[in-house]
Motif scaffolding. Structure first.
Motif, PDB file in Angstrom:
ATOM      1  N   THR A 172       0.825  -1.218   0.000  1.00 32.63           N
ATOM      2  CA  THR A 172       0.000   0.000   0.000  1.00 32.63           C
ATOM      3  C   THR A 172       0.857   1.265   0.000  1.00 32.63           C
ATOM      4  O   THR A 172       0.367   2.350  -0.279  1.00 32.63           O
ATOM      5  N   GLY A 173       2.137   1.117   0.395  1.00 35.24           N
ATOM      6  CA  GLY A 173       2.998   2.302   0.544  1.00 35.24           C
ATOM      7  C   GLY A 173       2.900   2.910   1.933  1.00 35.24           C
ATOM      8  O   GLY A 173       3.637   3.838   2.255  1.00 35.24           O
ATOM      9  N   ASN A 174       2.018   2.409   2.780  1.00 35.72           N
ATOM     10  CA  ASN A 174       1.913   2.910   4.159  1.00 35.72           C
ATOM     11  C   ASN A 174       3.021   2.276   5.001  1.00 35.72           C
ATOM     12  O   ASN A 174       3.212   1.067   4.944  1.00 35.72           O
ATOM     13  N   VAL A 197      -5.699   8.291  11.142  1.00 35.89           N
ATOM     14  CA  VAL A 197      -6.608   9.192  10.425  1.00 35.89           C
ATOM     15  C   VAL A 197      -6.311   9.166   8.922  1.00 35.89           C
ATOM     16  O   VAL A 197      -7.230   9.098   8.094  1.00 35.89           O
ATOM     17  N   ALA A 198      -5.023   9.201   8.571  1.00 35.46           N
ATOM     18  CA  ALA A 198      -4.661   9.143   7.146  1.00 35.46           C
ATOM     19  C   ALA A 198      -5.199   7.855   6.526  1.00 35.46           C
ATOM     20  O   ALA A 198      -5.756   7.861   5.427  1.00 35.46           O
ATOM     21  N   ARG A 248      -2.009   8.013   1.879  1.00 34.53           N
ATOM     22  CA  ARG A 248      -0.868   7.158   2.209  1.00 34.53           C
ATOM     23  C   ARG A 248      -0.091   7.826   3.339  1.00 34.53           C
ATOM     24  O   ARG A 248      -0.184   9.041   3.508  1.00 34.53           O
ATOM     25  N   TYR A 249       0.684   7.055   4.101  1.00 33.28           N
ATOM     26  CA  TYR A 249       1.371   7.682   5.222  1.00 33.28           C
ATOM     27  C   TYR A 249       2.691   7.006   5.559  1.00 33.28           C
ATOM     28  O   TYR A 249       2.889   5.816   5.294  1.00 33.28           O
ATOM     29  N   VAL A 250       3.559   7.823   6.148  1.00 37.00           N
ATOM     30  CA  VAL A 250       4.795   7.353   6.771  1.00 37.00           C
ATOM     31  C   VAL A 250       4.786   7.912   8.184  1.00 37.00           C
ATOM     32  O   VAL A 250       4.613   9.123   8.373  1.00 37.00           O
ATOM     33  N   GLY A 302     -12.876  -0.606   7.342  1.00 37.36           N
ATOM     34  CA  GLY A 302     -11.725  -1.516   7.349  1.00 37.36           C
ATOM     35  C   GLY A 302     -11.115  -1.699   5.975  1.00 37.36           C
ATOM     36  O   GLY A 302     -11.654  -1.270   4.959  1.00 37.36           O
ATOM     37  N   GLY A 303      -9.929  -2.337   5.982  1.00 41.53           N
ATOM     38  CA  GLY A 303      -9.233  -2.637   4.728  1.00 41.53           C
ATOM     39  C   GLY A 303      -7.858  -2.000   4.673  1.00 41.53           C
ATOM     40  O   GLY A 303      -7.464  -1.251   5.570  1.00 41.53           O
ATOM     41  N   GLY A 304      -7.096  -2.315   3.630  1.00 33.11           N
ATOM     42  CA  GLY A 304      -5.761  -1.757   3.454  1.00 33.11           C
ATOM     43  C   GLY A 304      -4.734  -2.445   4.319  1.00 33.11           C
ATOM     44  O   GLY A 304      -4.970  -3.540   4.848  1.00 33.11           O
ATOM     45  N   GLY A 305      -3.591  -1.824   4.475  1.00 29.96           N
ATOM     46  CA  GLY A 305      -2.529  -2.422   5.271  1.00 29.96           C
ATOM     47  C   GLY A 305      -1.368  -1.464   5.423  1.00 29.96           C
ATOM     48  O   GLY A 305      -1.404  -0.351   4.894  1.00 29.96           O
ATOM     49  N   PHE A 306      -0.351  -1.922   6.166  1.00 30.97           N
ATOM     50  CA  PHE A 306       0.851  -1.091   6.370  1.00 30.97           C
ATOM     51  C   PHE A 306       2.040  -2.000   6.614  1.00 30.97           C
ATOM     52  O   PHE A 306       1.881  -3.162   6.995  1.00 30.97           O
ATOM     53  N   GLU A 307       3.229  -1.455   6.388  1.00 29.56           N
ATOM     54  CA  GLU A 307       4.445  -2.202   6.697  1.00 29.56           C
ATOM     55  C   GLU A 307       5.159  -1.551   7.859  1.00 29.56           C
ATOM     56  O   GLU A 307       5.091  -0.333   8.048  1.00 29.56           O
TER      57      GLU A 307
END
Ligand SMILES: C[S@@+](CC[C@H](N)C(=O)[O-])C[C@H]1O[C@@H](n2cnc3c(N)ncnc32)[C@H](O)[C@@H]1O
Length: 368
Positions: free
Chosen positions: A11-13, A313-314, A320-322, A357-362
């Motif tokens: 996702t780039g998160n 929140v993002a 997308r977020y870092v 819901g949904g998406g993801g992060f690393e």
């Protein structure tokens, strides 16, 4: 996949567990000119020792430390990007001068006052009920064009009605006359309504249009003479043709964007077994910032992530977020909170933005 990554990959998160200047040095080549909004909520240097971090440096060390981070952050902004800094009374004036030196005085946009508590603190000389957001743009001119207005309030929308059943939808009426001093001869005449009633412009005023144009507007059903046709002529302004967004004001009340206490209550629902994080920001505050400063898909950066509010929140707003956090709360709070968000957590702004819901992060450990 790293151990604390979660949900859909790619996702780039990204959440980084590490000291922000080291993480930023590592990320700089990839993020240069790419971030639409940076929000930071650094320790305020208020000489407190919180459960999750200490906030007691000398004034000079604190300011130098923050100045160095601003130097690293500024080049990451997009040309239409903005940088928002939370801070309170103790250091705001020094920080303003330091941030001016990095971003340019001409790119300072505003100081927002946020009412962060509604209860009275009786142990102090003054009960401090507000703090600040210093708002900077990478380029103030570009940001002025790019920033989003606030959504119209229900109060504003309720002014648009449709008493004549116009097929173009709800409208509100505005004055059909202007100050006489700005008018030309063609704007001074007796306006004859469809029912034959004659209307003189009020004293010191003239009609907004020439007689010919006014007849065209009447013919196009753009002029309103009241329900019985005898009223003072007014112009119809359609909701579908206007963008009734609101210019953000600089005073953000607790009723609009929440308080530190409301944020703590939300966190306690999410992470009931953990030591309460003492200084979280409410999701509604970040929602307003990201609404003004970004669009869906834009990249958001928070280098002092704390309990993960900006990332949560993002995520819910489709940005997308870092996020970077050096304390163990990177795992205990940020990872756990974002996992709940991916699973469709219902608190904070979820209802407002229809989050399900949904998406993801690393999750990365870095530079420690
Ligand atoms: C005021 S809190 C942020 C709260 C956050 N806005 C929220 O809503 O939860 C500041 C956070 O910055 C972190 N921090 C301080 N210095 C840091 C650094 N050099 N690198 C990374 N994190 C840092 C602290 O550990 C703390 O969690």
């Amino acid at each position: 996949m790293p151990r604390y990554s979660y949900g859909t990959p790619g996702t780039g998160n990204a959440l980084y567990h590490g000291e922000n200047s080291k993480v930023l040095a590592h990320l700089a080549p990839a993020l240069r000119g790419a971030v639409r909004c940076i929000y930071i909520d650094p320790p305020y240097n208020n000489q407190e020792r919180y459960a999750h971090y200490h906030d007691a440096l000398s004034h000079a060390a604190w300011l130098a430390n923050l100045g160095e981070r601003l130097e690293q952050l500024a080049p990451l902004l997009r040309e239409d990007g903005s940088l928002w800094i939370s801070i309170d009374d103790r250091e705001v004036h020094y920080l303003k001068v330091a941030a001016d030196a990095v971003l340019g005085r001409e790119n300072f946009v505003s100081t927002v006052v946020w009412q962060q508590r509604t209860t009275r603190e009786n142990r102090k000389v003054f009960s401090n009920n507000h703090e600040y957001l210093l708002v900077y743009a990478k380029d103030a001119r570009r940001f002025r064009q790019a920033r989003n207005p606030l959504a119209p309030s229900s109060d504003l929308l309720s002014r648009y009605k449709n008493p004549d059943g116009d097929a173009r939808g709800p409208w509100q009426s505005v004055s059909a006359n202007v100050q006489a001093g700005h008018g030309t001869a063609s704007q001074f005449y007796v306006l004859v309504a469809p029912n034959g009633r004659r209307h003189e412009p009020p004293k010191g005023r003239c009609w907004v249009y020439s007689q010919r144009r006014m007849q065209q507007e009447i013919h196009a059903r753009n002029v309103w003479f009241g329900k019985d046709g005898n009223g003072v002529p007014r112009l119809k302004r359609f909701l579908s043709e206007s963008q009734p967004g609101l210019t953000p004001e600089t005073l953000w009340t607790a009723a609009e964007v929440g308080t530190n206490d409301s944020a703590k209550k939300h966190l306690l629902q999410l992470l009931p077994d953990d030591t309460v994080f003492e200084t979280p920001k409410p999701e509604a505050l970040l929602h307003r910032i990201l609404h003004i400063a970004t669009h869906p898909g834009d990249l958001v950066l928070d280098a002092y992530l704390g309990s993960g509010t900006t990332a949560a929140v993002a995520h819910k707003m489709g940005r997308r977020y870092v996020g970077i956090e050096e304390g163990r709360q990177a795992v205990t709070h940020c990872f756990t909170r974002l996992r709940h968000v991916v699973e469709g957590e219902r608190g904070g702004i979820s209802e407002q933005v229809g989050w399900s819901g949904g998406g993801g992060f690393e999750f990365f450990r870095s530079g420690r």
